[in-house]
Design a protein around this motif. Structure first.
Motif, PDB file in Angstrom:
ATOM      1  N   ILE A 334      73.632  51.809 114.632  1.00 50.50           N
ATOM      2  CA  ILE A 334      72.506  51.566 115.714  1.00 50.50           C
ATOM      3  C   ILE A 334      72.936  51.065 116.849  1.00 50.50           C
ATOM      4  N   TYR A 335      71.975  50.898 117.448  1.00 52.52           N
ATOM      5  CA  TYR A 335      72.117  50.932 119.271  1.00 52.52           C
ATOM      6  C   TYR A 335      71.240  50.562 119.960  1.00 52.52           C
ATOM      7  N   ILE A 336      71.143  48.844 119.578  1.00 58.59           N
ATOM      8  CA  ILE A 336      70.332  48.536 121.020  1.00 58.59           C
ATOM      9  C   ILE A 336      70.193  48.210 122.264  1.00 58.59           C
ATOM     10  N   THR A 337      69.039  48.328 122.949  1.00 55.04           N
ATOM     11  CA  THR A 337      69.791  48.365 124.520  1.00 55.04           C
ATOM     12  C   THR A 337      68.422  46.893 125.524  1.00 55.04           C
ATOM     13  N   CYS A 338      68.709  46.114 125.874  1.00 55.34           N
ATOM     14  CA  CYS A 338      67.249  45.773 126.422  1.00 55.34           C
ATOM     15  C   CYS A 338      67.899  45.193 127.639  1.00 55.34           C
ATOM     16  N   LEU A 339      66.323  45.350 128.128  1.00 57.52           N
ATOM     17  CA  LEU A 339      66.087  45.224 130.247  1.00 57.52           C
ATOM     18  C   LEU A 339      64.856  44.207 130.264  1.00 57.52           C
ATOM     19  N   SER A 340      64.996  44.216 131.104  1.00 61.83           N
ATOM     20  CA  SER A 340      64.186  43.126 131.652  1.00 61.83           C
ATOM     21  C   SER A 340      64.053  43.292 133.920  1.00 61.83           C
ATOM     22  N   HIS A 341      62.866  42.357 133.963  1.00 64.16           N
ATOM     23  CA  HIS A 341      62.227  42.752 135.313  1.00 64.16           C
ATOM     24  C   HIS A 341      63.545  42.868 136.431  1.00 64.16           C
ATOM     25  N   GLU A 342      64.788  42.778 136.203  1.00 60.44           N
ATOM     26  CA  GLU A 342      65.682  42.719 136.905  1.00 60.44           C
ATOM     27  C   GLU A 342      66.155  44.189 136.891  1.00 60.44           C
ATOM     28  N   GLN A 343      65.551  44.909 135.892  1.00 59.12           N
ATOM     29  CA  GLN A 343      65.839  46.581 135.514  1.00 59.12           C
ATOM     30  C   GLN A 343      64.182  47.560 136.771  1.00 59.12           C
ATOM     31  N   LYS A 344      63.355  46.473 137.117  1.00 48.73           N
ATOM     32  CA  LYS A 344      62.042  46.893 137.247  1.00 48.73           C
ATOM     33  C   LYS A 344      61.466  47.346 136.020  1.00 48.73           C
ATOM     34  N   VAL A 345      61.494  47.058 134.800  1.00 48.28           N
ATOM     35  CA  VAL A 345      60.400  47.715 133.591  1.00 48.28           C
ATOM     36  C   VAL A 345      59.875  46.967 133.280  1.00 48.28           C
ATOM     37  N   ALA A 353      63.234  45.116 124.415  1.00 45.85           N
ATOM     38  CA  ALA A 353      64.743  45.605 123.292  1.00 45.85           C
ATOM     39  C   ALA A 353      63.571  47.466 122.860  1.00 45.85           C
ATOM     40  N   SER A 354      65.016  48.100 122.616  1.00 45.75           N
ATOM     41  CA  SER A 354      64.722  49.320 122.200  1.00 45.75           C
ATOM     42  C   SER A 354      65.913  49.355 120.706  1.00 45.75           C
ATOM     43  N   ILE A 355      65.637  49.512 120.230  1.00 44.49           N
ATOM     44  CA  ILE A 355      66.936  50.157 118.669  1.00 44.49           C
ATOM     45  C   ILE A 355      66.415  51.320 118.605  1.00 44.49           C
ATOM     46  N   SER A 356      67.834  52.345 118.164  1.00 35.43           N
ATOM     47  CA  SER A 356      67.581  53.636 118.075  1.00 35.43           C
ATOM     48  C   SER A 356      68.927  54.132 116.979  1.00 35.43           C
ATOM     49  N   THR A 357      68.390  54.616 115.888  1.00 35.77           N
ATOM     50  CA  THR A 357      69.740  55.296 114.706  1.00 35.77           C
ATOM     51  C   THR A 357      69.058  56.259 113.833  1.00 35.77           C
ATOM     52  N   GLY A 363      61.960  55.898 102.927  1.00 39.85           N
ATOM     53  CA  GLY A 363      61.013  54.600 103.218  1.00 39.85           C
ATOM     54  C   GLY A 363      60.805  54.266 104.559  1.00 39.85           C
ATOM     55  N   ASP A 364      60.192  52.990 104.336  1.00 47.27           N
ATOM     56  CA  ASP A 364      60.255  52.550 106.010  1.00 47.27           C
ATOM     57  C   ASP A 364      61.086  52.071 106.596  1.00 47.27           C
ATOM     58  N   PRO A 365      60.819  52.647 107.753  1.00 45.19           N
ATOM     59  CA  PRO A 365      61.863  52.833 109.023  1.00 45.19           C
ATOM     60  C   PRO A 365      62.114  51.526 109.429  1.00 45.19           C
ATOM     61  N   LYS A 366      61.505  50.553 109.113  1.00 40.18           N
ATOM     62  CA  LYS A 366      62.152  49.160 109.762  1.00 40.18           C
ATOM     63  C   LYS A 366      63.377  48.509 108.412  1.00 40.18           C
ATOM     64  N   ASP A 367      62.806  49.172 107.755  1.00 36.98           N
ATOM     65  CA  ASP A 367      63.769  48.455 106.523  1.00 36.98           C
ATOM     66  C   ASP A 367      65.395  49.111 106.948  1.00 36.98           C
ATOM     67  N   GLU A 368      65.461  50.496 107.725  1.00 39.16           N
ATOM     68  CA  GLU A 368      66.199  50.063 107.581  1.00 39.16           C
ATOM     69  C   GLU A 368      67.284  50.234 108.581  1.00 39.16           C
ATOM     70  N   ILE A 369      66.863  49.438 110.267  1.00 40.11           N
ATOM     71  CA  ILE A 369      66.312  48.518 110.890  1.00 40.11           C
ATOM     72  C   ILE A 369      66.694  47.457 111.398  1.00 40.11           C
ATOM     73  N   ALA A 370      66.631  46.737 109.546  1.00 44.07           N
ATOM     74  CA  ALA A 370      66.189  45.184 109.789  1.00 44.07           C
ATOM     75  C   ALA A 370      67.143  44.667 110.342  1.00 44.07           C
ATOM     76  N   GLN A 371      68.280  44.680 110.186  1.00 46.15           N
ATOM     77  CA  GLN A 371      69.480  44.177 110.592  1.00 46.15           C
ATOM     78  C   GLN A 371      68.935  43.924 112.777  1.00 46.15           C
ATOM     79  N   ALA A 372      69.106  45.657 112.722  1.00 48.48           N
ATOM     80  CA  ALA A 372      68.791  44.775 114.357  1.00 48.48           C
ATOM     81  C   ALA A 372      67.248  44.159 114.616  1.00 48.48           C
ATOM     82  N   LEU A 373      66.022  44.177 113.920  1.00 48.48           N
ATOM     83  CA  LEU A 373      65.495  43.901 114.039  1.00 48.48           C
ATOM     84  C   LEU A 373      65.603  42.180 113.933  1.00 48.48           C
TER      85      LEU A 373
END
Length: 444
Positions: A334-345, A353-357, A363-373
């Motif tokens: 699972i990959y997590i990225t996090c950005l803020s106003h410093e990157q002007k987004v 924060a964005s999570i991808s895998t 099943g429910d996709p939230k269950d698959e990324i529960a640890q990342a959430l």
């Protein structure tokens, strides 16, 4: 539109726009069409209104989130390594002039229930708990091997032909334990799963070397990670290449439906929109324009999270976090990225924060990324999607229809660049050779 072109390109995703720019610079007459009224396709950056239209059926944006124009949220979050192929394309085509990059503050990896900084300096490497004490000397030897290895110099090979031996054999050669293998394969080479271990070692050693060189460049700039990111979101990347194409007489038509792919005797000859037909020798496009010519290879889960504070224990305005599959009981990372106003987004006081895998169940996709959430902390708003991943069913040379691959779950662009090189070779018959773009009095 009723004209003859060398190539028609459908969709303004990054892959398509890079090819549009390169082919236009090489003198091809290019027509570029997108059914959307914005650039970027599936890799666009959206403001809040666009985000709620896409994920919440146009529901009203909560006023507490702030101004619409302060958000540039990537649909497909990715970072660039400072030495990866796409950076070379940006430099040689001079598209870099349209963009401003900032360093990502830190890169981290999840291990034994905690997150640790991925070493980006020799000092961090010596003190990092990610590589055991008795493995550090072996790791130094491996790093020296990677940096000195030359394909045409057998003296640098230590008896290992990286194009023939597997990565398992390389790990055995350097006496790496499972933890060190995980660090190299997932934190450095950024593999999604364990399949790489039985494949040619060059497929791991090459990206691991790219990581080391990128880390060295980051060290020269006193950056905390080897990753960089364009201010105002990734959507500016395809727009930069689209501008390059336009400078070299490429024609763009947004908000233009594609009603028919016109063929004669099984070969592509044109594209019809309404009662107009544009003819060309070849067509390039993303899978959404050619459903009958692609096959599904999997599904990607993505979650966009708006936060009121940074991810706990990162202490940074931006970060990448890798959760290796072995650590979380999955087949894929699972990959997590996090950005803020410093990157002007996003505005100050918010983080994206964005999570991808890769999806492993229906099943429910939230269950698959529960640890990342759980890892990202309190979430103010979340937008979850599951996208099918496609690849072309054939190489396109028989039909003159050349189709790009869907964007994968990785957090970097190397797979995109590989797709660009592959399509370019199939379209032109030549390897993609990067040359400094010709001097041109730019009017755009």
């Amino acid at each position: 539109m009723d004209e003859e072109y060398d190539v028609i390109i459908l969709g303004t995703g990054l892959t398509e726009c890079i090819l549009s720019g390169i082919l236009a610079v090489e003198g091809k007459k290019v027509l570029h069409i997108d059914r959307n009224d914005f650039y970027g396709g599936e890799c666009a950056s959206l403001n809040l209104t666009q985000l709620y239209q896409r994920f919440r059926d146009g529901a009203a944006v909560p006023p507490e989130l702030g101004r619409d124009r302060d958000y540039y949220i990537d649909l497909i979050p990715k970072f660039l390594m400072q030495d990866e192929g796409l950076i070379n394309v940006l430099v040689y085509t001079d598209v870099l002039r349209y963009l401003e990059f900032v360093a990502i503050a830190t890169s981290m990896v999840y291990c034994d229930g905690k997150i640790f900084k991925v070493p980006s300096t020799p000092t961090e490497g010596l003190t990092s708990p990610l590589v055991g004490f008795f493995q550090k000397n072996n790791a130094r030897k491996f790093i020296s091997f990677l940096l000195n290895w030359k394909k045409d110099d057998p003296k640098t090979h230590e008896g290992l032909d990286l194009e023939k031996v597997t990565m398992n054999e390389v790990y055995k050669h350097f006496s790496f334990n499972e933890d060190t293998q995980e660090f190299i394969g997932h934190a450095m080479a950024l593999h999604l799963d364990e399949k790489y271990k039985t494949r040619p070692a060059i497929e791991t050693c090459r990206p691991a070397t790219m990581y080391l060189i990128s880390a060295a460049k980051a060290l020269e700039r006193s950056a905390g990670s080897p990753y960089i990111y364009p201010q105002f979101g990734l959507g500016d990347l395809p727009q930069g290449f689209a501008r390059l194409s336009a400078v070299y007489a490429g024609t763009f038509m947004l908000n233009t439906p594609v009603d028919e792919i016109v063929r004669e005797k099984g070969k592509f000859v044109g594209v019809r929109s309404g009662d107009q037909v544009a003819r060309a020798k070849q067509v390039i496009g993303d899978p959404s324009y050619f459903r009958e010519h692609v096959r599904k290879t999997g599904r990607v889960i993505r979650a966009i999270c708006i936060l009121r504070e940074p991810i706990p224990n990162t202490a940074a305005d931006s970060a990448q976090i890798i959760m290796p599959q072995r650590q979380i009981g999955r087949e894929h990372d699972i990959y997590i990225t996090c950005l803020s106003h410093e990157q002007k987004v996003c505005p100050q006081g918010r983080w994206i924060a964005s999570i991808s895998t890769i999806a492993e169940t229906t099943g429910d996709p939230k269950d698959e990324i529960a640890q990342a959430l759980k890892l990202v902390g309190p979430i103010e708003q979340i937008f979850v999607s599951v996208s099918d991943v496609y690849e072309p069913a054939d190489d396109g040379t028989a039909s003159d229809v050349f189709i790009s691959r869907s964007y994968d779950a990785t957090s970097h662009f190397e797979t995109v660049y590989n797709d660009v090189k592959d399509i370019y070779k199939r379209v032109t018959g030549n390897e993609l050779t990067l040359q400094k773009r010709p001097v041109n009095a730019e009017q755009a």
